[in-house]
Design a protein around this motif. Structure first.
Motif, PDB file in Angstrom:
ATOM      1  N   ALA A   7     -82.713 -19.383  14.814  1.00  5.92           N
ATOM      2  CA  ALA A   7     -83.851 -20.302  14.955  1.00  5.92           C
ATOM      3  C   ALA A   7     -85.170 -19.553  14.785  1.00  5.92           C
ATOM      4  CB  ALA A   7     -83.812 -20.973  16.321  1.00  5.92           C
ATOM      5  N   TYR A   8     -86.183 -20.304  14.379  1.00  5.21           N
ATOM      6  CA  TYR A   8     -87.536 -19.772  14.267  1.00  5.21           C
ATOM      7  C   TYR A   8     -88.524 -20.573  15.104  1.00  5.21           C
ATOM      8  CZ  TYR A   8     -86.040 -16.708  10.510  1.00  5.21           C
ATOM      9  OH  TYR A   8     -85.415 -15.734   9.793  1.00  5.21           O
ATOM     10  N   ILE A   9     -88.054 -21.675  15.682  1.00  8.11           N
ATOM     11  CA  ILE A   9     -88.918 -22.573  16.432  1.00  8.11           C
ATOM     12  C   ILE A   9     -88.356 -22.775  17.834  1.00  8.11           C
ATOM     13  CG2 ILE A   9     -89.847 -24.922  16.531  1.00  8.11           C
ATOM     14  CD1 ILE A   9     -89.605 -24.978  13.461  1.00  8.11           C
ATOM     15  N   TRP A  10     -89.238 -22.756  18.835  1.00 11.67           N
ATOM     16  CA  TRP A  10     -88.851 -23.036  20.209  1.00 11.67           C
ATOM     17  C   TRP A  10     -88.574 -24.517  20.339  1.00 11.67           C
ATOM     18  CZ3 TRP A  10     -91.619 -20.014  24.514  1.00 11.67           C
ATOM     19  CH2 TRP A  10     -91.934 -18.729  24.096  1.00 11.67           C
ATOM     20  N   SER A  11     -87.660 -24.860  21.228  1.00 15.73           N
ATOM     21  CA  SER A  11     -87.440 -26.273  21.490  1.00 15.73           C
ATOM     22  C   SER A  11     -86.928 -26.469  22.913  1.00 15.73           C
ATOM     23  CB  SER A  11     -86.441 -26.878  20.489  1.00 15.73           C
ATOM     24  OG  SER A  11     -85.146 -26.344  20.698  1.00 15.73           O
ATOM     25  N   VAL A  12     -87.212 -27.648  23.444  1.00 20.50           N
ATOM     26  CA  VAL A  12     -86.657 -28.093  24.712  1.00 20.50           C
ATOM     27  C   VAL A  12     -86.148 -29.500  24.447  1.00 20.50           C
ATOM     28  CG1 VAL A  12     -87.085 -28.630  27.132  1.00 20.50           C
ATOM     29  CG2 VAL A  12     -88.281 -26.713  26.055  1.00 20.50           C
ATOM     30  N   GLN A  13     -84.836 -29.663  24.609  1.00 19.99           N
ATOM     31  CA  GLN A  13     -84.233 -30.957  24.293  1.00 19.99           C
ATOM     32  C   GLN A  13     -83.214 -31.343  25.346  1.00 19.99           C
ATOM     33  OE1 GLN A  13     -82.527 -30.500  20.398  1.00 19.99           O
ATOM     34  NE2 GLN A  13     -84.502 -30.352  19.390  1.00 19.99           N
ATOM     35  N   GLN A  14     -83.071 -32.643  25.536  1.00 20.22           N
ATOM     36  CA  GLN A  14     -82.006 -33.143  26.386  1.00 20.22           C
ATOM     37  C   GLN A  14     -80.685 -32.785  25.725  1.00 20.22           C
ATOM     38  OE1 GLN A  14     -82.278 -34.475  29.415  1.00 20.22           O
ATOM     39  NE2 GLN A  14     -84.484 -34.263  29.279  1.00 20.22           N
TER      40      GLN A  14
END
Length: 109
Positions: A58-65
Protein backbone atom coordinates in the motif's frame (compact mmCIF):
# COMPACT_ATOMS: atom_id res chain seq x y z
CA UNK A 1 -12.56 9.30 15.59
CA UNK A 2 -9.39 7.28 15.15
CA UNK A 3 -6.88 10.06 14.58
CA UNK A 4 -7.79 12.76 17.04
CA UNK A 5 -6.76 16.40 17.18
CA UNK A 6 -3.11 15.50 17.36
CA UNK A 7 -3.28 13.64 14.04
CA UNK A 8 -0.39 15.64 12.55
CA UNK A 9 1.85 14.55 15.41
CA UNK A 10 0.68 10.96 14.94
CA UNK A 11 1.47 11.14 11.22
CA UNK A 12 4.99 12.36 11.96
CA UNK A 13 5.48 9.64 14.60
CA UNK A 14 4.32 6.93 12.19
CA UNK A 15 6.60 8.35 9.49
CA UNK A 16 9.48 8.02 11.96
CA UNK A 17 8.55 4.36 12.45
CA UNK A 18 8.40 3.80 8.70
CA UNK A 19 11.82 5.44 8.30
CA UNK A 20 13.20 3.22 11.05
CA UNK A 21 11.75 0.16 9.31
CA UNK A 22 13.47 1.19 6.09
CA UNK A 23 16.82 1.33 7.88
CA UNK A 24 16.45 -1.68 10.21
CA UNK A 25 15.16 -5.03 8.91
CA UNK A 26 14.72 -6.44 12.43
CA UNK A 27 12.57 -3.48 13.44
CA UNK A 28 10.63 -3.78 10.19
CA UNK A 29 9.80 -7.41 10.98
CA UNK A 30 8.64 -6.42 14.50
CA UNK A 31 6.56 -3.53 13.12
CA UNK A 32 4.82 -5.84 10.64
CA UNK A 33 4.27 -8.60 13.22
CA UNK A 34 3.16 -6.36 16.13
CA UNK A 35 2.11 -2.95 14.83
CA UNK A 36 -0.13 -2.10 17.79
CA UNK A 37 2.69 -2.77 20.24
CA UNK A 38 5.19 -0.71 18.22
CA UNK A 39 2.75 2.20 17.91
CA UNK A 40 1.98 2.15 21.62
CA UNK A 41 5.69 2.00 22.49
CA UNK A 42 6.08 5.12 20.33
CA UNK A 43 3.43 6.85 22.42
CA UNK A 44 0.57 6.52 19.94
CA UNK A 45 -2.71 5.58 21.58
CA UNK A 46 -4.50 2.92 19.54
CA UNK A 47 -8.16 2.78 20.54
CA UNK A 48 -9.78 -0.51 21.53
CA UNK A 49 -11.62 -2.07 18.62
CA UNK A 50 -9.09 -0.80 16.09
CA UNK A 51 -6.93 -3.39 14.41
CA UNK A 52 -3.66 -2.15 12.93
CA UNK A 53 -2.15 -3.70 9.82
CA UNK A 54 1.07 -2.87 8.04
CA UNK A 55 0.76 -3.29 4.26
CA UNK A 56 3.94 -3.42 2.21
CA UNK A 57 1.96 -3.11 -1.02
CA UNK A 58 0.00 0.00 0.00
CA UNK A 59 0.94 3.64 -0.49
CA UNK A 60 -2.10 5.22 1.16
CA UNK A 61 -3.24 5.16 4.79
CA UNK A 62 -6.76 4.00 5.43
CA UNK A 63 -9.19 3.34 8.25
CA UNK A 64 -12.11 1.16 7.26
CA UNK A 65 -14.81 -0.90 8.87
CA UNK A 66 -14.05 -4.59 8.59
CA UNK A 67 -16.24 -7.65 8.37
CA UNK A 68 -13.29 -9.77 9.55
CA UNK A 69 -12.94 -8.03 12.92
CA UNK A 70 -15.36 -6.19 15.14
CA UNK A 71 -14.47 -2.55 14.69
CA UNK A 72 -12.21 -0.95 12.13
CA UNK A 73 -8.85 -1.64 10.52
CA UNK A 74 -6.15 1.02 10.29
CA UNK A 75 -3.86 0.16 7.39
CA UNK A 76 -0.45 1.78 7.48
CA UNK A 77 1.52 1.57 4.24
CA UNK A 78 5.12 0.41 4.30
CA UNK A 79 6.21 0.65 0.67
CA UNK A 80 9.80 0.08 -0.43
CA UNK A 81 12.26 2.77 0.62
CA UNK A 82 12.05 5.78 -1.63
CA UNK A 83 15.04 6.05 -3.96
CA UNK A 84 15.42 9.82 -3.52
CA UNK A 85 15.59 9.70 0.29
CA UNK A 86 18.99 9.24 1.89
CA UNK A 87 19.77 7.23 5.01
CA UNK A 88 20.97 10.48 6.60
CA UNK A 89 17.58 12.11 6.00
CA UNK A 90 15.82 9.09 7.50
CA UNK A 91 18.10 9.19 10.54
CA UNK A 92 17.36 12.90 11.00
CA UNK A 93 13.64 12.15 10.77
CA UNK A 94 13.85 9.30 13.29
CA UNK A 95 15.76 11.49 15.73
CA UNK A 96 13.26 14.34 15.33
CA UNK A 97 15.70 16.82 13.78
CA UNK A 98 13.43 17.20 10.75
CA UNK A 99 9.78 16.43 9.99
CA UNK A 100 8.51 14.11 7.30
CA UNK A 101 7.57 17.17 5.23
CA UNK A 102 11.23 18.21 5.14
CA UNK A 103 12.55 14.89 3.87
CA UNK A 104 11.54 15.38 0.25
CA UNK A 105 9.54 17.71 -1.93
CA UNK A 106 6.51 15.43 -1.91
CA UNK A 107 5.00 13.81 1.14
CA UNK A 108 7.00 10.96 2.64
CA UNK A 109 4.06 9.38 4.42
Amino acid sequence: MVLKREWRQIVNQVCQLIARAWLDENFKAQFIANPRQILEEAGIDVPDGLEVRIDESAYIWSVQQSEEVSGAVWTIPLPPKLADVTDEQLTDLIQGRISSDQVRSTTLC
